[in-house]
Scaffold this active site. Sequence first.
Site, short mmCIF file in Angstrom:
data_model
loop_
_atom_site.label_atom_id
_atom_site.label_comp_id
_atom_site.label_asym_id
_atom_site.label_seq_id
_atom_site.Cartn_x
_atom_site.Cartn_y
_atom_site.Cartn_z
N PRO A 176 0.71 -1.11 -0.05
CA PRO A 176 -0.09 -0.08 0.06
C PRO A 176 0.82 1.12 0.01
O PRO A 176 0.34 2.28 -0.36
CB PRO A 176 -0.72 -0.19 1.39
CG PRO A 176 0.04 -0.93 2.35
CD PRO A 176 0.76 -2.27 1.20
N ASP A 219 3.02 0.88 -11.64
CA ASP A 219 1.68 1.55 -11.56
C ASP A 219 2.09 3.19 -10.68
O ASP A 219 2.98 3.03 -10.19
CB ASP A 219 0.68 0.80 -10.92
CG ASP A 219 -0.13 -0.15 -11.53
OD1 ASP A 219 -0.07 0.11 -12.94
OD2 ASP A 219 -0.92 -0.68 -11.18
N LYS A 270 -2.19 5.24 -14.99
CA LYS A 270 -3.46 5.82 -15.94
C LYS A 270 -3.49 7.37 -15.45
O LYS A 270 -4.28 8.08 -16.31
CB LYS A 270 -4.35 5.02 -15.68
CG LYS A 270 -4.43 3.45 -16.14
CD LYS A 270 -5.78 3.05 -16.42
CE LYS A 270 -5.51 1.39 -16.97
NZ LYS A 270 -4.60 0.63 -15.94
N GLY A 275 0.43 -1.69 -7.50
CA GLY A 275 0.30 -0.98 -5.79
C GLY A 275 -0.72 -2.15 -5.08
O GLY A 275 -1.53 -2.79 -5.94
N GLY A 276 -0.48 -1.98 -4.02
CA GLY A 276 -1.44 -3.09 -3.05
C GLY A 276 -1.04 -4.31 -3.29
O GLY A 276 -0.21 -4.97 -3.46
N ASP A 277 -2.22 -5.24 -3.51
CA ASP A 277 -1.86 -6.68 -4.05
C ASP A 277 -2.63 -6.78 -5.42
O ASP A 277 -3.63 -6.20 -5.63
CB ASP A 277 -2.81 -7.41 -3.00
CG ASP A 277 -2.86 -9.07 -3.45
OD1 ASP A 277 -2.00 -9.62 -2.83
OD2 ASP A 277 -3.72 -9.46 -4.16
N ILE A 286 -6.54 -7.74 -6.09
CA ILE A 286 -7.66 -7.13 -5.51
C ILE A 286 -7.67 -5.56 -6.18
O ILE A 286 -6.83 -4.97 -5.99
CB ILE A 286 -7.57 -6.84 -4.11
CG1 ILE A 286 -7.48 -8.12 -3.40
CG2 ILE A 286 -8.59 -6.08 -3.51
CD1 ILE A 286 -7.27 -8.08 -1.76
N MET A 306 -11.15 3.32 -4.20
CA MET A 306 -11.25 4.04 -5.31
C MET A 306 -12.50 4.75 -5.45
O MET A 306 -13.39 4.61 -6.05
CB MET A 306 -11.35 3.04 -6.25
CG MET A 306 -9.75 2.19 -6.58
SD MET A 306 -9.69 1.17 -8.16
CE MET A 306 -11.10 -0.01 -7.56
#
Length: 262
Positions: free
Chosen positions: A12, A35, A58, A90-92, A95, A172
């Site tokens: 994270p 990312d 993005k 990012g993160g996992d 997910i 998000m």
Amino acid sequence: MRKKVIFISAGPGDPELITIKAVNHLKKSEVILVDRLVSPEIIKKYSHSGNKVIFVGKHNISKQSFNQCEINKLLVKYALKGKYVIRLKGGDCSIFSNIMDELMELKKHNISYEIIPGITSAIGASSYSGIPLTARGYASSVRFITLHNLNSINSSQWIDFIKTEDTLVFYMCVKQLYNIFDKLIERKKYFINIDQKLIAIIEQATTPMQKVYIINLSNYRKISLKFLSPSIVIMGKIVSLHYYFKWFNENKNRNNYFEHKN
């Protein structure tokens, strides 16, 4: 010739929340597609100067923004050249990411892959804010929900969100945050003690710029702050535990931690 892509979960934000397995791959990498929501420190600490780093966020701060089709093409291009390709997310990875689109593209070109799991944003945000996602007497289950598209949520789901005793974690949703709160308040008759419905908004969780805001759903309009991205939202009785278990010292600044420069 090697034709493979390694999908790495960066966690994270805190660069030390990455796995040893991921670091070992980064040390051997030749091409890294990164990312936007990946700590810049991960590249500096665990990668090496000889590789090619491509920032494919993005909504990239550097004004260059990649769509999914372009990212897919880059993965295929470098993998077919036999490069040691890392897709750093990012993160996992599994997910709320576009990993399926990228995996489908690789399968189409008979390119093998490996997926390395990591700490997702919900886990990082809850741990670093002192809010366990489940606890005896507070919540026995947790749901991860993406709410960037409110049109995908029907009326019965909004009622369920306001009624449930589950811990809800919204991903998000920073741009839609006040609209989400409005939708929930419209269903307040389904939850008798609306004053007890607590919400935590955690900005840039696990980074030096982390900030936690605790609000009550019944008076959320008192906060007119424009929350920074990424922000994750935790809703439920469990949020009250933040006051007892918070441990992370917050920075007074509100700068953007996730700023990559090509």
